[in-house]
Design a protein around this motif. Structure first.
Motif, PDB file in Angstrom:
ATOM      1  N   SER A  58       0.814  -1.223   0.000  1.00 37.05           N
ATOM      2  CA  SER A  58       0.000   0.000   0.000  1.00 37.05           C
ATOM      3  C   SER A  58       0.846   1.272   0.000  1.00 37.05           C
ATOM      4  N   GLY A  59       2.088   1.200   0.496  1.00 37.30           N
ATOM      5  CA  GLY A  59       2.947   2.380   0.512  1.00 37.30           C
ATOM      6  C   GLY A  59       3.964   2.414  -0.606  1.00 37.30           C
ATOM      7  N   LEU A  60       3.892   1.438  -1.526  1.00 36.16           N
ATOM      8  CA  LEU A  60       4.851   1.367  -2.629  1.00 36.16           C
ATOM      9  C   LEU A  60       4.527   2.427  -3.672  1.00 36.16           C
ATOM     10  N   GLN A  61       5.556   3.189  -4.082  1.00 38.45           N
ATOM     11  CA  GLN A  61       5.332   4.299  -5.015  1.00 38.45           C
ATOM     12  C   GLN A  61       5.590   3.935  -6.467  1.00 38.45           C
ATOM     13  N   ASN A  62       6.448   2.963  -6.713  1.00 35.10           N
ATOM     14  CA  ASN A  62       6.758   2.602  -8.102  1.00 35.10           C
ATOM     15  C   ASN A  62       6.468   1.127  -8.349  1.00 35.10           C
ATOM     16  N   THR A  63       5.763   0.865  -9.449  1.00 32.31           N
ATOM     17  CA  THR A  63       5.479  -0.510  -9.846  1.00 32.31           C
ATOM     18  C   THR A  63       5.754  -0.638 -11.338  1.00 32.31           C
ATOM     19  N   ASP A  64       6.883  -1.240 -11.659  1.00 31.89           N
ATOM     20  CA  ASP A  64       7.233  -1.451 -13.061  1.00 31.89           C
ATOM     21  C   ASP A  64       7.750  -2.877 -13.216  1.00 31.89           C
ATOM     22  N   THR A  65       8.286  -3.183 -14.373  1.00 28.99           N
ATOM     23  CA  THR A  65       8.769  -4.538 -14.629  1.00 28.99           C
ATOM     24  C   THR A  65       9.849  -4.951 -13.644  1.00 28.99           C
TER      25      THR A  65
ATOM     26  N   SER B 242      -0.719  -7.886   0.219  1.00 27.54           N
ATOM     27  CA  SER B 242      -1.838  -7.016   0.569  1.00 27.54           C
ATOM     28  C   SER B 242      -1.550  -5.610   0.062  1.00 27.54           C
ATOM     29  N   GLY B 243      -2.570  -4.777   0.117  1.00 31.37           N
ATOM     30  CA  GLY B 243      -2.397  -3.395  -0.328  1.00 31.37           C
ATOM     31  C   GLY B 243      -2.389  -3.243  -1.821  1.00 31.37           C
ATOM     32  N   ILE B 244      -3.084  -4.130  -2.525  1.00 38.41           N
ATOM     33  CA  ILE B 244      -3.162  -4.037  -3.985  1.00 38.41           C
ATOM     34  C   ILE B 244      -4.123  -2.911  -4.348  1.00 38.41           C
ATOM     35  N   SER B 245      -3.584  -1.800  -4.774  1.00 37.43           N
ATOM     36  CA  SER B 245      -4.407  -0.658  -5.170  1.00 37.43           C
ATOM     37  C   SER B 245      -4.852  -0.824  -6.617  1.00 37.43           C
ATOM     38  N   PRO B 246      -5.867  -0.080  -7.042  1.00 40.08           N
ATOM     39  CA  PRO B 246      -6.279  -0.136  -8.450  1.00 40.08           C
ATOM     40  C   PRO B 246      -5.131   0.200  -9.405  1.00 40.08           C
ATOM     41  N   ALA B 247      -4.279   1.141  -9.006  1.00 39.09           N
ATOM     42  CA  ALA B 247      -3.162   1.530  -9.873  1.00 39.09           C
ATOM     43  C   ALA B 247      -2.173   0.379 -10.027  1.00 39.09           C
ATOM     44  N   ILE B 248      -1.856  -0.311  -8.905  1.00 38.90           N
ATOM     45  CA  ILE B 248      -0.943  -1.449  -8.973  1.00 38.90           C
ATOM     46  C   ILE B 248      -1.551  -2.579  -9.789  1.00 38.90           C
ATOM     47  N   ALA B 249      -2.842  -2.832  -9.561  1.00 30.77           N
ATOM     48  CA  ALA B 249      -3.525  -3.893 -10.304  1.00 30.77           C
ATOM     49  C   ALA B 249      -3.503  -3.608 -11.802  1.00 30.77           C
ATOM     50  N   GLN B 250      -3.774  -2.355 -12.172  1.00 28.58           N
ATOM     51  CA  GLN B 250      -3.789  -1.982 -13.581  1.00 28.58           C
ATOM     52  C   GLN B 250      -2.395  -2.105 -14.190  1.00 28.58           C
ATOM     53  N   THR B 251      -1.391  -1.720 -13.433  1.00 22.88           N
ATOM     54  CA  THR B 251      -0.012  -1.838 -13.912  1.00 22.88           C
ATOM     55  C   THR B 251       0.340  -3.293 -14.173  1.00 22.88           C
ATOM     56  N   MET B 252      -0.033  -4.166 -13.245  1.00 22.76           N
ATOM     57  CA  MET B 252       0.242  -5.593 -13.405  1.00 22.76           C
ATOM     58  C   MET B 252      -0.444  -6.143 -14.657  1.00 22.76           C
ATOM     59  N   VAL B 253      -1.665  -5.728 -14.875  1.00 20.49           N
ATOM     60  CA  VAL B 253      -2.413  -6.191 -16.043  1.00 20.49           C
ATOM     61  C   VAL B 253      -1.734  -5.708 -17.325  1.00 20.49           C
ATOM     62  N   ASN B 254      -1.330  -4.415 -17.320  1.00 19.54           N
ATOM     63  CA  ASN B 254      -0.685  -3.854 -18.504  1.00 19.54           C
ATOM     64  C   ASN B 254       0.646  -4.536 -18.806  1.00 19.54           C
TER      65      ASN B 254
END
Length: 272
Positions: free
Chosen positions: A207-214, A237-249
């Protein structure tokens, strides 16, 4: 010229205590905190004036070797004083140049040096001052870099805390960004501490992670695999919509790793 330099060198050595006193008074006025180290700095300034004096009559190779040896020792020693900064010490350089230059002017006039001879002596003095500054600064900067690196390492280590909540469960809150250095410490500390605590579950909260990339995703998956090899069940835990969308992309999936949108949901799952 050689005779003049030898005479001038002796003159500087004789006047070293007085010249060092003038420099000490000037620096104490500019930096009052330096007064606390006056007992250490005053003898150092005397020896530095003497070093300038001795260097003027040396061959270039001998002069460089002596100044380098002095700089390594003095720079490393004074870098450890928390009340002294490199800026403070470098501010002394014009004092030595000006004060020694004043003595040089009087001695040169008394010796009736020509303009060309005066230029050669001033050039030698300037070169010596520049070398002293450089050789003193190198270990000072090196020490400050080492201290900064150590501080960064400590901060990074503190940024991957493993919080034990019961005998078999702990939480790893990831806050901020994950770069290469932090990823290395993340793997080392987490795997070591998780094994030491004999965990059954490790909740990794994003939930406090700011960067999610490869890169970040790959580091997380590597951590999951390593935990599984140790017999520890990783839970995200802490899967935000932004992280989820990044993972999908990115075309990535947590697969067999259980994931939850909140830390409470992850804890409830373990409780059940």
């Amino acid at each position: 010229m050689k005779e003049f330099l030898e005479k001038f060198s002796h003159k500087l050595i004789e006047q070293a205590p007085q010249l060092a006193y003038v420099i000490t008074e000037s620096q104490n006025k500019r930096y009052p905190s330096m007064q606390l180290l006056e007992k250490e700095l005053y003898p150092f300034r005397i020896s530095l004036v003497e070093l300038y004096a001795e260097s003027l009559v040396m061959e270039e190779s001998e002069r460089i070797d002596k100044l380098k040896k002095w700089g390594e020792q003095a720079g490393a020693e004074f870098a450890k004083y928390q009340t002294i900064s490199l800026d403070m010490m470098l501010r002394e350089v014009p004092n030595y140049r000006n004060i020694i230059g004043t003595v040089l002017k009087h001695e040169a006039l008394a010796a009736d040096l020509s303009a060309a001879e005066m230029y050669d002596v001033i050039s030698l003095l300037d070169s010596t001052v520049n070398d002293v500054t450089y050789f003193f600064s190198v270990p000072f900067v090196r020490y400050e870099k080492e201290v900064l690196k150590l501080s960064q390492t400590l901060i990074t280590e503190l940024s991957v805390p493993l919080v034990s909540i019961n005998e078999g469960t702990a939480i790893l809150p990831l806050i901020g960004t994950v770069d290469h250095d932090r990823a290395l410490i993340l793997h080392e500390r987490v795997l070591h501490n998780a094994s030491k605590l004999q965990l059954e579950y490790l909740i990794i909260d994003l939930s406090g992670l700011q960067n999610t990339d490869t890169f970040v995703a790959q580091q997380l998956f590597n951590l999951f695999d390593a935990l599984c090899l140790l017999g520890i069940n990783p839970i995200v835990s802490g899967i935000s919509p932004a992280i989820a969308q990044t993972m999908v992309n990115l075309g990535l999936s947590f697969g067999r790793i259980r994931s939850f949108s909140t830390l409470k949901q992850a804890l409830d799952h373990i409780g059940r």
